[in-house]
Design a protein around this motif. Structure first.
Motif, PDB file in Angstrom:
ATOM      1  N   GLU A 152       0.816  -1.197   0.000  1.00 45.72           N
ATOM      2  CA  GLU A 152       0.000   0.000   0.000  1.00 45.72           C
ATOM      3  C   GLU A 152       0.861   1.262   0.000  1.00 45.72           C
ATOM      4  OE1 GLU A 152      -2.948   0.040   3.045  1.00 45.72           O
ATOM      5  OE2 GLU A 152      -3.236  -2.127   2.967  1.00 45.72           O
ATOM      6  N   ILE A 153       0.339   2.312  -0.629  1.00 46.64           N
ATOM      7  CA  ILE A 153       1.018   3.603  -0.651  1.00 46.64           C
ATOM      8  C   ILE A 153       1.252   4.095   0.773  1.00 46.64           C
ATOM      9  CG2 ILE A 153       0.786   6.035  -1.291  1.00 46.64           C
ATOM     10  CD1 ILE A 153       1.452   4.294  -3.653  1.00 46.64           C
ATOM     11  N   ARG A 154       0.235   3.940   1.628  1.00 47.56           N
ATOM     12  CA  ARG A 154       0.350   4.406   3.011  1.00 47.56           C
ATOM     13  C   ARG A 154       1.517   3.723   3.715  1.00 47.56           C
ATOM     14  NH1 ARG A 154      -1.507   1.691   7.165  1.00 47.56           N
ATOM     15  NH2 ARG A 154      -2.817   0.426   5.786  1.00 47.56           N
ATOM     16  N   VAL A 155       1.674   2.419   3.516  1.00 45.15           N
ATOM     17  CA  VAL A 155       2.749   1.674   4.163  1.00 45.15           C
ATOM     18  C   VAL A 155       4.110   2.123   3.648  1.00 45.15           C
ATOM     19  CG1 VAL A 155       3.720  -0.621   4.539  1.00 45.15           C
ATOM     20  CG2 VAL A 155       1.242  -0.286   4.607  1.00 45.15           C
TER      21      VAL A 155
ATOM     22  N   ARG B 297       4.817   5.121   2.669  1.00 47.08           N
ATOM     23  CA  ARG B 297       5.084   6.400   3.341  1.00 47.08           C
ATOM     24  C   ARG B 297       5.613   6.147   4.758  1.00 47.08           C
ATOM     25  NH1 ARG B 297       3.303  10.407   0.063  1.00 47.08           N
ATOM     26  NH2 ARG B 297       1.454  10.011  -1.226  1.00 47.08           N
ATOM     27  N   TYR B 298       5.030   5.187   5.438  1.00 50.29           N
ATOM     28  CA  TYR B 298       5.518   4.829   6.773  1.00 50.29           C
ATOM     29  C   TYR B 298       6.980   4.373   6.692  1.00 50.29           C
ATOM     30  CZ  TYR B 298       0.691   4.690   8.627  1.00 50.29           C
ATOM     31  OH  TYR B 298      -0.570   4.997   9.042  1.00 50.29           O
TER      32      TYR B 298
ATOM     33  N   LEU C 240       4.238  10.449  12.246  1.00 51.65           N
ATOM     34  CA  LEU C 240       3.140   9.902  11.445  1.00 51.65           C
ATOM     35  C   LEU C 240       1.816   9.850  12.208  1.00 51.65           C
ATOM     36  CD1 LEU C 240       5.164   6.939   9.903  1.00 51.65           C
ATOM     37  CD2 LEU C 240       4.316   8.930   8.635  1.00 51.65           C
TER      38      LEU C 240
ATOM     39  N   GLN D  89       3.226  -2.907  10.966  1.00 55.06           N
ATOM     40  CA  GLN D  89       3.141  -2.615   9.531  1.00 55.06           C
ATOM     41  C   GLN D  89       4.453  -2.973   8.838  1.00 55.06           C
ATOM     42  OE1 GLN D  89       0.649  -1.639   7.716  1.00 55.06           O
ATOM     43  NE2 GLN D  89      -0.859  -0.650   9.037  1.00 55.06           N
TER      44      GLN D  89
ATOM     45  N   LEU E  16       6.136   6.945  -4.822  1.00 50.09           N
ATOM     46  CA  LEU E  16       5.385   8.013  -4.157  1.00 50.09           C
ATOM     47  C   LEU E  16       5.450   9.312  -4.951  1.00 50.09           C
ATOM     48  CD1 LEU E  16       6.276   7.304  -0.426  1.00 50.09           C
ATOM     49  CD2 LEU E  16       4.173   6.775  -1.646  1.00 50.09           C
TER      50      LEU E  16
ATOM     51  N   ASP F 254       2.036  11.028  -6.059  1.00 45.91           N
ATOM     52  CA  ASP F 254       1.733  12.422  -5.729  1.00 45.91           C
ATOM     53  C   ASP F 254       1.503  13.240  -6.992  1.00 45.91           C
ATOM     54  OD1 ASP F 254       1.973  11.867  -3.050  1.00 45.91           O
ATOM     55  OD2 ASP F 254       4.046  12.547  -2.901  1.00 45.91           O
TER      56      ASP F 254
END
Length: 292
Positions: free
Chosen positions: A2-5, A7-8, A25, A35, A72, A76
């Protein structure tokens, strides 16, 4: 994945500390740790060396960091493009630029463009031609400004109205500074600094087979850094005029090559590229501004 992961993951890589990344975060440290363990399990590779107070990336983690940054950036940029579809008054455009004083022509067009579209935002990425073309090909840039003839099978282009003049950067007290211009024989025996592109393309274009007699002691992709090396006595730099400070207050001077060596500059974009509305408007402005 996932994109969110991702970023993490990047935040942990940047901070080097799980607790600090979790605070930035706005998630709990156990959640963040889980995660990352899930991500490692998904990829089948260990991404972190975990210490008592810090974390660092494994080789696999460093590879993922590079890939995650590209992913990313693209995500974006895609979000910005869709936002721009409903906002013709503004939007985002990404441009990669090789070094040249001719970038002023791009700046002049954008200055006029921002008067018409005050919500327009531009993002400039600097690098040599190879670097900016690579980012254009990967879809991370809308336009690239390069200092070599474009591949017409892949790109459309506009030519900038002037040309860059090649010469030698040296210390003002150097004996060669007494000359009005520099011929190839003047360079024999000197420690020379230049870009890889110059070494492979431009200098052979200027002096032919005599290029093999030159001593290229170092390569650069940004002229400013090369000028620092010249100041420190590491040699002489072959580069464009107007890229380094050779003003009366500077320790450096520029002397043009003889016979003269010139390089044209081009704004390029991919053939059949679908632009956002604001990028399309900027292209029209470039066509008008650069043809005057």
């Amino acid at each position: 994945m996932e994109i969110r992961v991702l970023r993490y993951f990047l935040e942990i890589a940047r901070s080097g500390n799980m607790s600090r990344a979790a605070k930035t975060l706005h998630v709990t440290q156990p959640t963040l740790s889980k995660q990352m363990k899930d991500l490692e399990q998904e990829l089948g590779k260990k991404l972190f060396h975990r210490g008592s107070t810090s974390v660092s990336l494994t080789e696999e983690g460093m590879l993922l960091r590079k890939r995650a940054e590209d992913i990313l950036d693209m995500a974006d940029k895609t979000i910005d493009e869709f936002k721009a579809l409903d906002n013709i008054a503004g939007g985002e455009v990404h441009v990669g630029c090789a070094e040249s004083y001719q970038i002023k022509y791009l700046a002049q067009v954008i200055k006029e463009f921002k008067v018409k579209y005050p919500l327009f935002h531009y993002h400039l990425t600097s690098g040599n031609t190879e670097q900016v073309v690579e980012r254009l090909d990967r879809g991370l840039l809308d336009f690239a400004v390069i200092v070599e003839p474009p591949d017409l099978s892949k790109y459309n282009y506009l030519q900038l109205p002037a040309a860059d003049t090649w010469g030698l950067i040296m210390k003002k007290e150097d004996v060669l500074s007494q000359k009005e211009s520099i011929c190839v024989e003047d360079l024999f025996g000197l420690d020379l600094i230049c870009s890889i592109q110059a070494m492979q393309v431009d200098i052979p274009r200027w002096c032919g087979e005599k290029a093999d007699m030159l001593n290229i002691s170092g390569t650069i992709n940004l002229a400013y850094n090369g000028s620092v090396f010249v100041k420190e006595g590491l040699g002489y730099m072959l580069t464009f005029d107007k890229l380094t400070d050779t003003s009366p207050d500077s320790d450096l001077c520029f002397r043009p090559l003889e016979p003269p060596l010139k390089t044209e500059m081009y704004v390029i974009w991919k053939k059949y590229q679908v632009f956002t509305p604001i990028a399309d408007l900027l292209l029209n402005e470039l066509k008008l501004g650069l043809s005057q």
